[in-house]
Design a protein around this motif. Structure first.
Motif, short mmCIF file in Angstrom:
data_model
loop_
_atom_site.label_atom_id
_atom_site.label_comp_id
_atom_site.label_asym_id
_atom_site.label_seq_id
_atom_site.Cartn_x
_atom_site.Cartn_y
_atom_site.Cartn_z
N PRO A 42 0.81 -1.22 0.00
CA PRO A 42 0.00 0.00 0.00
C PRO A 42 0.85 1.27 0.00
O PRO A 42 0.46 2.27 -0.61
N ASP A 43 2.00 1.25 0.66
CA ASP A 43 2.87 2.42 0.68
C ASP A 43 3.29 2.81 -0.74
O ASP A 43 3.37 4.00 -1.06
N ALA A 44 3.53 1.83 -1.58
CA ALA A 44 3.91 2.10 -2.98
C ALA A 44 2.74 2.74 -3.73
O ALA A 44 2.94 3.63 -4.56
N THR A 45 1.53 2.32 -3.42
CA THR A 45 0.34 2.93 -4.04
C THR A 45 0.24 4.40 -3.65
O THR A 45 0.00 5.26 -4.50
N TRP A 46 0.42 4.69 -2.38
CA TRP A 46 0.31 6.07 -1.91
C TRP A 46 1.42 6.94 -2.48
O TRP A 46 1.18 8.06 -2.93
N THR A 47 2.63 6.41 -2.49
CA THR A 47 3.75 7.16 -3.06
C THR A 47 3.53 7.39 -4.55
O THR A 47 3.77 8.48 -5.06
N GLY A 48 3.07 6.35 -5.25
CA GLY A 48 2.79 6.49 -6.69
C GLY A 48 1.70 7.50 -6.97
O GLY A 48 1.78 8.28 -7.93
N THR A 49 0.67 7.52 -6.12
CA THR A 49 -0.40 8.50 -6.26
C THR A 49 0.17 9.91 -6.13
O THR A 49 -0.13 10.79 -6.95
N ALA A 50 1.02 10.12 -5.15
CA ALA A 50 1.64 11.43 -4.95
C ALA A 50 2.50 11.82 -6.15
O ALA A 50 2.46 12.97 -6.60
N GLU A 51 3.25 10.88 -6.67
CA GLU A 51 4.11 11.17 -7.83
C GLU A 51 3.28 11.56 -9.04
O GLU A 51 3.65 12.49 -9.79
N ILE A 52 2.16 10.89 -9.26
CA ILE A 52 1.30 11.21 -10.40
C ILE A 52 0.71 12.61 -10.26
O ILE A 52 0.72 13.40 -11.20
N VAL A 53 0.22 12.94 -9.08
CA VAL A 53 -0.35 14.27 -8.85
C VAL A 53 0.71 15.34 -9.04
O VAL A 53 0.48 16.35 -9.72
N ASN A 54 1.88 15.13 -8.47
CA ASN A 54 2.95 16.12 -8.60
C ASN A 54 3.40 16.28 -10.04
O ASN A 54 3.66 17.40 -10.49
N ALA A 55 3.46 15.19 -10.78
CA ALA A 55 3.84 15.28 -12.19
C ALA A 55 2.81 16.07 -12.99
O ALA A 55 3.15 16.93 -13.80
N ALA A 56 1.54 15.78 -12.75
CA ALA A 56 0.48 16.49 -13.48
C ALA A 56 0.42 17.96 -13.10
O ALA A 56 0.10 18.80 -13.94
N ALA A 57 0.73 18.28 -11.87
CA ALA A 57 0.62 19.66 -11.41
C ALA A 57 1.82 20.52 -11.79
O ALA A 57 1.69 21.74 -11.88
N THR A 58 2.95 19.90 -12.05
CA THR A 58 4.17 20.70 -12.25
C THR A 58 4.84 20.54 -13.61
O THR A 58 5.70 21.34 -13.95
N ARG A 59 4.47 19.55 -14.38
CA ARG A 59 5.14 19.32 -15.65
C ARG A 59 4.42 20.05 -16.78
O ARG A 59 3.19 20.08 -16.86
N ALA A 60 5.16 20.62 -17.67
CA ALA A 60 4.66 21.50 -18.73
C ALA A 60 3.47 20.97 -19.52
O ALA A 60 2.55 21.73 -19.79
N PRO A 61 3.43 19.70 -19.93
CA PRO A 61 2.29 19.28 -20.75
C PRO A 61 0.94 19.39 -20.04
O PRO A 61 -0.10 19.43 -20.67
N PHE A 62 0.95 19.42 -18.71
CA PHE A 62 -0.30 19.40 -17.97
C PHE A 62 -0.64 20.72 -17.30
O PHE A 62 -1.75 20.90 -16.83
N VAL A 63 0.32 21.62 -17.21
CA VAL A 63 0.10 22.90 -16.53
C VAL A 63 -0.68 23.82 -17.47
O VAL A 63 -0.31 24.01 -18.62
N SER A 64 -1.77 24.37 -16.96
CA SER A 64 -2.63 25.23 -17.77
C SER A 64 -2.08 26.64 -17.86
O SER A 64 -1.49 27.16 -16.93
N ALA A 65 -2.31 27.27 -19.00
CA ALA A 65 -1.93 28.67 -19.19
C ALA A 65 -3.02 29.61 -18.69
O ALA A 65 -2.81 30.82 -18.65
N HIS A 66 -4.16 29.06 -18.31
CA HIS A 66 -5.27 29.88 -17.83
C HIS A 66 -5.09 30.21 -16.36
O HIS A 66 -4.91 29.32 -15.54
N PRO A 67 -5.14 31.49 -16.00
CA PRO A 67 -4.99 31.88 -14.60
C PRO A 67 -6.04 31.22 -13.71
O PRO A 67 -7.21 31.15 -14.06
N GLY A 68 -5.61 30.71 -12.58
CA GLY A 68 -6.53 30.09 -11.62
C GLY A 68 -6.95 28.69 -11.97
O GLY A 68 -7.69 28.07 -11.22
N ASP A 69 -6.53 28.18 -13.12
CA ASP A 69 -6.89 26.82 -13.50
C ASP A 69 -6.10 25.85 -12.64
O ASP A 69 -4.97 26.13 -12.24
#
Length: 134
Positions: A42-69
Protein backbone atom coordinates in the motif's frame (compact mmCIF):
# COMPACT_ATOMS: atom_id res chain seq x y z
CA UNK A 1 -10.50 11.94 12.22
CA UNK A 2 -14.15 10.91 12.02
CA UNK A 3 -14.58 13.07 8.89
CA UNK A 4 -11.80 11.12 7.18
CA UNK A 5 -13.10 7.74 8.33
CA UNK A 6 -16.62 8.62 7.19
CA UNK A 7 -15.33 9.90 3.84
CA UNK A 8 -13.39 6.67 3.22
CA UNK A 9 -16.37 4.54 4.25
CA UNK A 10 -18.55 6.44 1.78
CA UNK A 11 -15.90 6.02 -0.93
CA UNK A 12 -15.88 2.27 -0.30
CA UNK A 13 -19.68 2.27 -0.66
CA UNK A 14 -19.29 3.37 -4.30
CA UNK A 15 -20.26 0.41 -6.48
CA UNK A 16 -17.13 -1.47 -7.55
CA UNK A 17 -14.79 0.21 -5.04
CA UNK A 18 -11.89 -2.02 -4.07
CA UNK A 19 -9.79 0.48 -2.16
CA UNK A 20 -9.71 4.12 -1.14
CA UNK A 21 -7.25 6.40 0.58
CA UNK A 22 -6.64 10.00 1.48
CA UNK A 23 -3.08 10.89 0.54
CA UNK A 24 -0.89 13.91 1.22
CA UNK A 25 0.58 14.34 -2.26
CA UNK A 26 3.56 16.35 -0.99
CA UNK A 27 4.82 13.46 1.16
CA UNK A 28 3.15 10.35 -0.28
CA UNK A 29 1.82 9.57 3.20
CA UNK A 30 -1.70 8.17 3.59
CA UNK A 31 -3.79 10.02 6.14
CA UNK A 32 -6.25 7.15 6.03
CA UNK A 33 -7.16 4.15 3.91
CA UNK A 34 -9.85 1.51 3.49
CA UNK A 35 -10.14 -1.66 1.44
CA UNK A 36 -7.24 -3.01 -0.61
CA UNK A 37 -4.38 -1.53 -2.57
CA UNK A 38 -3.73 -2.59 -6.18
CA UNK A 39 -0.36 -4.04 -5.14
CA UNK A 40 0.85 -5.94 -2.12
CA UNK A 41 2.51 -2.72 -0.97
CA UNK A 42 0.00 0.00 0.00
CA UNK A 43 2.87 2.42 0.68
CA UNK A 44 3.91 2.10 -2.98
CA UNK A 45 0.34 2.93 -4.04
CA UNK A 46 0.31 6.07 -1.91
CA UNK A 47 3.75 7.16 -3.06
CA UNK A 48 2.79 6.49 -6.69
CA UNK A 49 -0.40 8.50 -6.26
CA UNK A 50 1.64 11.43 -4.95
CA UNK A 51 4.11 11.17 -7.83
CA UNK A 52 1.30 11.21 -10.40
CA UNK A 53 -0.35 14.27 -8.85
CA UNK A 54 2.95 16.12 -8.60
CA UNK A 55 3.84 15.28 -12.19
CA UNK A 56 0.48 16.49 -13.48
CA UNK A 57 0.62 19.66 -11.41
CA UNK A 58 4.17 20.70 -12.25
CA UNK A 59 5.14 19.32 -15.65
CA UNK A 60 4.66 21.50 -18.73
CA UNK A 61 2.29 19.28 -20.75
CA UNK A 62 -0.30 19.40 -17.97
CA UNK A 63 0.10 22.90 -16.53
CA UNK A 64 -2.63 25.23 -17.77
CA UNK A 65 -1.93 28.67 -19.19
CA UNK A 66 -5.27 29.88 -17.83
CA UNK A 67 -4.99 31.88 -14.60
CA UNK A 68 -6.53 30.09 -11.62
CA UNK A 69 -6.89 26.82 -13.50
CA UNK A 70 -6.02 23.72 -11.50
CA UNK A 71 -6.20 19.96 -11.62
CA UNK A 72 -9.60 18.65 -10.67
CA UNK A 73 -9.00 14.93 -11.03
CA UNK A 74 -6.84 12.33 -12.71
CA UNK A 75 -8.19 9.08 -14.15
CA UNK A 76 -6.03 6.13 -15.09
CA UNK A 77 -7.67 3.17 -16.79
CA UNK A 78 -6.35 -0.37 -16.86
CA UNK A 79 -7.90 -3.50 -18.32
CA UNK A 80 -9.23 -4.46 -14.90
CA UNK A 81 -10.01 -1.18 -13.25
CA UNK A 82 -10.01 2.55 -12.88
CA UNK A 83 -7.79 4.62 -10.62
CA UNK A 84 -9.40 7.94 -9.73
CA UNK A 85 -7.41 10.67 -8.03
CA UNK A 86 -9.49 13.62 -6.83
CA UNK A 87 -7.86 16.77 -5.51
CA UNK A 88 -9.29 18.02 -2.21
CA UNK A 89 -9.33 21.79 -2.67
CA UNK A 90 -9.34 23.84 0.50
CA UNK A 91 -8.79 27.53 1.12
CA UNK A 92 -5.77 26.98 3.31
CA UNK A 93 -4.00 24.04 1.68
CA UNK A 94 -4.62 21.63 -1.18
CA UNK A 95 -2.12 18.93 -0.30
CA UNK A 96 -4.68 16.14 -0.04
CA UNK A 97 -6.08 13.87 -2.71
CA UNK A 98 -8.70 11.16 -2.54
CA UNK A 99 -7.67 7.99 -4.34
CA UNK A 100 -10.20 5.35 -5.40
CA UNK A 101 -9.48 1.99 -7.01
CA UNK A 102 -12.56 0.85 -8.89
CA UNK A 103 -13.29 -2.52 -10.49
CA UNK A 104 -13.92 -1.94 -14.19
CA UNK A 105 -16.67 -4.55 -14.52
CA UNK A 106 -18.53 -3.63 -11.33
CA UNK A 107 -18.12 0.14 -11.21
CA UNK A 108 -19.47 3.04 -13.17
CA UNK A 109 -16.67 5.50 -13.90
CA UNK A 110 -18.93 8.53 -14.38
CA UNK A 111 -20.89 7.92 -11.21
CA UNK A 112 -17.76 7.16 -9.19
CA UNK A 113 -16.09 10.33 -10.44
CA UNK A 114 -19.11 12.42 -9.50
CA UNK A 115 -19.40 10.81 -6.06
CA UNK A 116 -15.69 11.21 -5.36
CA UNK A 117 -15.93 14.93 -6.24
CA UNK A 118 -18.78 15.31 -3.75
CA UNK A 119 -16.79 13.49 -1.06
CA UNK A 120 -13.76 15.72 -1.69
CA UNK A 121 -15.93 18.82 -1.46
CA UNK A 122 -17.48 17.58 1.80
CA UNK A 123 -14.06 16.75 3.20
CA UNK A 124 -12.76 20.18 2.22
CA UNK A 125 -15.64 21.76 4.09
CA UNK A 126 -14.85 19.70 7.18
CA UNK A 127 -11.16 20.57 6.90
CA UNK A 128 -11.90 24.28 6.40
CA UNK A 129 -14.25 24.37 9.41
CA UNK A 130 -11.63 22.65 11.60
CA UNK A 131 -8.98 25.19 10.54
CA UNK A 132 -11.29 28.10 11.37
CA UNK A 133 -12.02 26.61 14.80
CA UNK A 134 -8.31 26.36 15.65
Amino acid sequence: MSGIDDCLAQAMAIRGAMGASLVDHTTGFAIGSAGRAPTDDPDATWTGTAEIVNAAATRAPFVSAHPGDRIEDIIITTLGGYHLIQQVHTRFDSRLVLYLWLDRDQGNLAMARRRLRMLADDLAGVAAAAARAS
